[in-house]
Design an enzyme around this catalytic site. Sequence first.
Site, PDB file in Angstrom:
ATOM      1  N   ARG A   1      32.156 100.223  48.039  1.00  0.00           N
ATOM      2  CA  ARG A   1      33.527  99.905  47.595  1.00  0.00           C
ATOM      3  C   ARG A   1      34.096  98.663  48.277  1.00  0.00           C
ATOM      4  O   ARG A   1      35.315  98.493  48.342  1.00  0.00           O
ATOM      5  CB  ARG A   1      34.473 101.089  47.790  1.00  0.00           C
ATOM      6  CG  ARG A   1      34.055 102.341  47.009  1.00  0.00           C
ATOM      7  CD  ARG A   1      35.198 103.350  46.894  1.00  0.00           C
ATOM      8  NE  ARG A   1      34.736 104.581  46.281  1.00  0.00           N
ATOM      9  CZ  ARG A   1      34.279 105.621  46.959  1.00  0.00           C
ATOM     10  NH1 ARG A   1      34.232 105.586  48.270  1.00  0.00           N
ATOM     11  NH2 ARG A   1      33.878 106.709  46.323  1.00  0.00           N
TER      12      ARG A   1
ATOM     13  N   LYS B   1      36.857  85.296  40.934  1.00  0.00           N
ATOM     14  CA  LYS B   1      36.368  85.950  39.720  1.00  0.00           C
ATOM     15  C   LYS B   1      34.860  86.161  39.852  1.00  0.00           C
ATOM     16  O   LYS B   1      34.099  85.207  40.011  1.00  0.00           O
ATOM     17  CB  LYS B   1      36.673  85.095  38.486  1.00  0.00           C
ATOM     18  CG  LYS B   1      38.119  85.221  38.042  1.00  0.00           C
ATOM     19  CD  LYS B   1      38.470  84.268  36.935  1.00  0.00           C
ATOM     20  CE  LYS B   1      37.924  84.692  35.593  1.00  0.00           C
ATOM     21  NZ  LYS B   1      38.529  83.860  34.503  1.00  0.00           N
TER      22      LYS B   1
ATOM     23  N   GLU C   1      33.286  70.658  34.562  1.00  0.00           N
ATOM     24  CA  GLU C   1      34.426  71.390  35.144  1.00  0.00           C
ATOM     25  C   GLU C   1      35.324  70.459  35.954  1.00  0.00           C
ATOM     26  O   GLU C   1      36.535  70.672  36.020  1.00  0.00           O
ATOM     27  CB  GLU C   1      33.929  72.549  36.018  1.00  0.00           C
ATOM     28  CG  GLU C   1      33.163  73.639  35.260  1.00  0.00           C
ATOM     29  CD  GLU C   1      34.058  74.665  34.566  1.00  0.00           C
ATOM     30  OE1 GLU C   1      35.292  74.587  34.682  1.00  0.00           O
ATOM     31  OE2 GLU C   1      33.499  75.573  33.900  1.00  0.00           O
TER      32      GLU C   1
ATOM     33  N   LYS D   1      42.530  74.128  41.396  1.00  0.00           N
ATOM     34  CA  LYS D   1      42.215  75.512  41.079  1.00  0.00           C
ATOM     35  C   LYS D   1      42.906  76.461  42.057  1.00  0.00           C
ATOM     36  O   LYS D   1      43.427  77.510  41.674  1.00  0.00           O
ATOM     37  CB  LYS D   1      40.703  75.752  41.081  1.00  0.00           C
ATOM     38  CG  LYS D   1      40.352  77.189  40.715  1.00  0.00           C
ATOM     39  CD  LYS D   1      39.000  77.381  40.117  1.00  0.00           C
ATOM     40  CE  LYS D   1      38.869  78.825  39.641  1.00  0.00           C
ATOM     41  NZ  LYS D   1      37.546  79.144  39.124  1.00  0.00           N
TER      42      LYS D   1
ATOM     43  N   GLU E   1      44.950  86.577  36.717  1.00  0.00           N
ATOM     44  CA  GLU E   1      44.842  85.991  35.388  1.00  0.00           C
ATOM     45  C   GLU E   1      45.771  86.632  34.365  1.00  0.00           C
ATOM     46  O   GLU E   1      45.362  86.974  33.257  1.00  0.00           O
ATOM     47  CB  GLU E   1      43.388  86.094  34.889  1.00  0.00           C
ATOM     48  CG  GLU E   1      43.083  85.110  33.785  1.00  0.00           C
ATOM     49  CD  GLU E   1      41.580  84.953  33.548  1.00  0.00           C
ATOM     50  OE1 GLU E   1      40.826  85.859  33.862  1.00  0.00           O
ATOM     51  OE2 GLU E   1      41.200  83.889  33.050  1.00  0.00           O
TER      52      GLU E   1
ATOM     53  N   ARG F   1      46.762  81.287  35.040  1.00  0.00           N
ATOM     54  CA  ARG F   1      45.368  81.074  35.396  1.00  0.00           C
ATOM     55  C   ARG F   1      44.481  80.824  34.181  1.00  0.00           C
ATOM     56  O   ARG F   1      43.444  80.181  34.277  1.00  0.00           O
ATOM     57  CB  ARG F   1      44.863  82.278  36.182  1.00  0.00           C
ATOM     58  CG  ARG F   1      43.437  82.120  36.625  1.00  0.00           C
ATOM     59  CD  ARG F   1      43.089  83.137  37.692  1.00  0.00           C
ATOM     60  NE  ARG F   1      41.672  83.066  37.999  1.00  0.00           N
ATOM     61  CZ  ARG F   1      41.118  83.629  39.061  1.00  0.00           C
ATOM     62  NH1 ARG F   1      41.877  84.290  39.909  1.00  0.00           N
ATOM     63  NH2 ARG F   1      39.843  83.537  39.293  1.00  0.00           N
TER      64      ARG F   1
ATOM     65  N   ASN G   1      40.596  78.046  31.688  1.00  0.00           N
ATOM     66  CA  ASN G   1      39.581  78.307  30.674  1.00  0.00           C
ATOM     67  C   ASN G   1      39.597  77.285  29.540  1.00  0.00           C
ATOM     68  O   ASN G   1      39.028  77.537  28.471  1.00  0.00           O
ATOM     69  CB  ASN G   1      39.752  79.724  30.104  1.00  0.00           C
ATOM     70  CG  ASN G   1      39.347  80.780  31.109  1.00  0.00           C
ATOM     71  OD1 ASN G   1      38.401  80.585  31.865  1.00  0.00           O
ATOM     72  ND2 ASN G   1      40.077  81.886  31.125  1.00  0.00           N
TER      73      ASN G   1
ATOM     74  N   HIS H   1      36.632  76.910  27.316  1.00  0.00           N
ATOM     75  CA  HIS H   1      35.750  78.059  27.555  1.00  0.00           C
ATOM     76  C   HIS H   1      35.647  78.996  26.363  1.00  0.00           C
ATOM     77  O   HIS H   1      34.650  79.696  26.221  1.00  0.00           O
ATOM     78  CB  HIS H   1      36.215  78.841  28.786  1.00  0.00           C
ATOM     79  CG  HIS H   1      35.864  78.172  30.080  1.00  0.00           C
ATOM     80  ND1 HIS H   1      36.269  76.891  30.393  1.00  0.00           N
ATOM     81  CD2 HIS H   1      35.137  78.593  31.153  1.00  0.00           C
ATOM     82  CE1 HIS H   1      35.820  76.559  31.599  1.00  0.00           C
ATOM     83  NE2 HIS H   1      35.132  77.574  32.081  1.00  0.00           N
TER      84      HIS H   1
ATOM     85  N   HIS I   1      32.063  79.699  25.474  1.00  0.00           N
ATOM     86  CA  HIS I   1      31.431  81.026  25.556  1.00  0.00           C
ATOM     87  C   HIS I   1      30.731  81.382  24.250  1.00  0.00           C
ATOM     88  O   HIS I   1      29.685  82.018  24.257  1.00  0.00           O
ATOM     89  CB  HIS I   1      32.467  82.093  25.912  1.00  0.00           C
ATOM     90  CG  HIS I   1      32.874  82.066  27.344  1.00  0.00           C
ATOM     91  ND1 HIS I   1      33.937  82.798  27.822  1.00  0.00           N
ATOM     92  CD2 HIS I   1      32.367  81.400  28.407  1.00  0.00           C
ATOM     93  CE1 HIS I   1      34.076  82.567  29.121  1.00  0.00           C
ATOM     94  NE2 HIS I   1      33.134  81.728  29.495  1.00  0.00           N
TER      95      HIS I   1
ATOM     96  N   HIS J   1      26.179  76.628  31.405  1.00  0.00           N
ATOM     97  CA  HIS J   1      27.596  76.950  31.228  1.00  0.00           C
ATOM     98  C   HIS J   1      28.445  75.676  31.139  1.00  0.00           C
ATOM     99  O   HIS J   1      29.290  75.530  30.239  1.00  0.00           O
ATOM    100  CB  HIS J   1      28.066  77.836  32.385  1.00  0.00           C
ATOM    101  CG  HIS J   1      29.531  78.133  32.376  1.00  0.00           C
ATOM    102  ND1 HIS J   1      30.132  78.864  31.370  1.00  0.00           N
ATOM    103  CD2 HIS J   1      30.523  77.771  33.219  1.00  0.00           C
ATOM    104  CE1 HIS J   1      31.431  78.949  31.619  1.00  0.00           C
ATOM    105  NE2 HIS J   1      31.696  78.294  32.730  1.00  0.00           N
TER     106      HIS J   1
END
Lengths: 369, 369
Positions: free
Chosen positions: B128, B150, B192, B234, B244, B248, B252, B255, B259, B272
């Site tokens: 955990r 993330k 990026e 960032k 997010e 935030r 993206n 993206h 994606h 990516h």
Amino acid sequence: MTTTTSAVTQTVPVSLGDRSYDIRIGSGLLDADESWTGLPKASTAVIVTNTTVGPLYAARLRAALDKHYPRVLTIELPDGEAFKDSATLNLVYDGLLGAACDRKTVLFALGGGVIGDMTGFAASCYMRGVPFVQVPTTLLSQVDSSVGGKTAINHPLGKNMIGAFYQPVRVICDLDTLDTLPPRELSAGLAEVIKYGPIADAEFLDWIEANLPALMARDKAALAHAVKRSCEIKAAVVGSDERESGLRAILNFGHTFGHAIESGLGYGEWLHGEAVGCGMVMAADLSMRLGLMPAEFVARVKVVCERAGLPVVGPALGADRYLALMQVDKKTEGGEIRFVVIDRLGSARMQGAPEALVRDVLAAHCQPA
Amino acid sequence: MTTTTSAVTQTVPVSLGDRSYDIRIGSGLLDADESWTGLPKASTAVIVTNTTVGPLYAARLRAALDKHYPRVLTIELPDGEAFKDSATLNLVYDGLLGAACDRKTVLFALGGGVIGDMTGFAASCYMRGVPFVQVPTTLLSQVDSSVGGKTAINHPLGKNMIGAFYQPVRVICDLDTLDTLPPRELSAGLAEVIKYGPIADAEFLDWIEANLPALMARDKAALAHAVKRSCEIKAAVVGSDERESGLRAILNFGHTFGHAIESGLGYGEWLHGEAVGCGMVMAADLSMRLGLMPAEFVARVKVVCERAGLPVVGPALGADRYLALMQVDKKTEGGEIRFVVIDRLGSARMQGAPEALVRDVLAAHCQPA
């Protein structure tokens, strides 16, 4: 001493800042509209349940949720601790993604501790976190695993090794669902109820001893008090230590020995609560051998566990195997095994113990290897 | 305009309350003792890396960590986006539990974005939550995936669908590790870097255009400035929206289209960053078609991406497939696809778009199906 608490709906608040939530305890909650009002809005609600509980209660929960969500889906998992694993967790993700569930989807964990742990962990990971509601249908999950946000799955090398701290947005404990609980599981739940006495509330232990016949007979008023008091104690502990850095560890009284039993026999052989019950007897004995408690306390824990229908003699794994299994338990830090011990009735703490004492405890309370 | 920034170690603080951490950027950091002082104490440090980066840098990191931890282990995973999955994640858990790593174990993610995502997610779930340090060795991971917490793995039905928000305790960006980066991956990282201009800093876009030759030649001073400014932007965005919920999402940019390209071709076909570069051209065009930006802006984004060695024409998946793939993307809420669009240079926002406009964008920037 007998209870005077009625079984009308009661609420235990769990205070964790912006992760606070309420536990509602009572009869008839599954079908009551107010149980499901005020939850996060979403286009889809997903009931996660198992093949035992699903046929009993999923249709009723679905009917209640249909009034609040445009789409209600059900994912039914195989039943049992043996399925609290990575492969079964992936079935939840497959179901959610297969139905194109978005990041606002609300999950409802309908079942016992395994369903609660897996659904909570799935909710914490799905799209990095969606809301979930606990609907625990076993006594054990009502008093323990639905409270406090510990979610996890097992790994072949250890119990609850992979998981997250993740809070539900609400917990609905419908006491009527306990009517269908097998007697062995009722006993397993009582183990965790009993636990709250030695670690936090001497009077509650008195109450449990006096009301054990009513609890075993599933008297709703007795169950309501037992669930409420257990949740209150756990909520107080969790509220002061959400991430288990210190105090919260006292909730693991009996669990270090108990996890070794579960892991050594293979998950699913003994119920978690059974292992904890037996583990509490050993932990009580360790407290005595450390000079913290009198012999009468050990006898008292053993008798109340026996009366609750719990096993009080550990399986014949052999002391070396017990020690090795406890070594890998997550409460091990820097190589030393740490135990939850009772230092006076209603008070617990963590401490290490000489291996010789632990071996004495195992010899006294386990079947010979 | 050229940079005057030197490549001495610079620090970008990421402010997230008790989860705050520093990003250190410079040359020679891998071997520098001060990179590894002041981290959480533990009996075991575990380097998680892959079969490409491990042979290049793991021994050096291990030598540096040996001075700070009694035991340093290395877990080497197969390399590539195709292995960012549940099965490979389990290899990390197997390695940790097989070596009886306790809950204080510190993980070190040595590699690119895939290693960072998997190690961070493993750290968030192992018992955990254990601490982890990012040691990104690609430009893309230094400017993007190592910043902001993330973490995730992919699912056959979608990218980054299973994950957690979990912060590292430190990020060490050793610019010297970029010397061994294949040219295609350098370009992917620049995608990026370029992104931060349109969404947040018009002057930074000017600087990138002026310094692209130096960046492509891996000039350390130019890289230091690009990494630092990207991380600053960032960090500012993440600091105001850790989970997010709104702002935030502007990170993206490109993206949603990107994606769809990655998912449609199968992860690992395009890098990516390549998909994001191409996706930015489409998102810029969508911004124009929504009346927010002039045609010159679309041309500018396309040219800078081309100069950075990025593909600017999408693969021939067919518009229906693109739309279906974007529908399951996690930025979809309640069925409507939402895009990051530029509303003026240096400013972005989320908004929906008529399907006809999206089809026009796809027709203009993808190979015919």
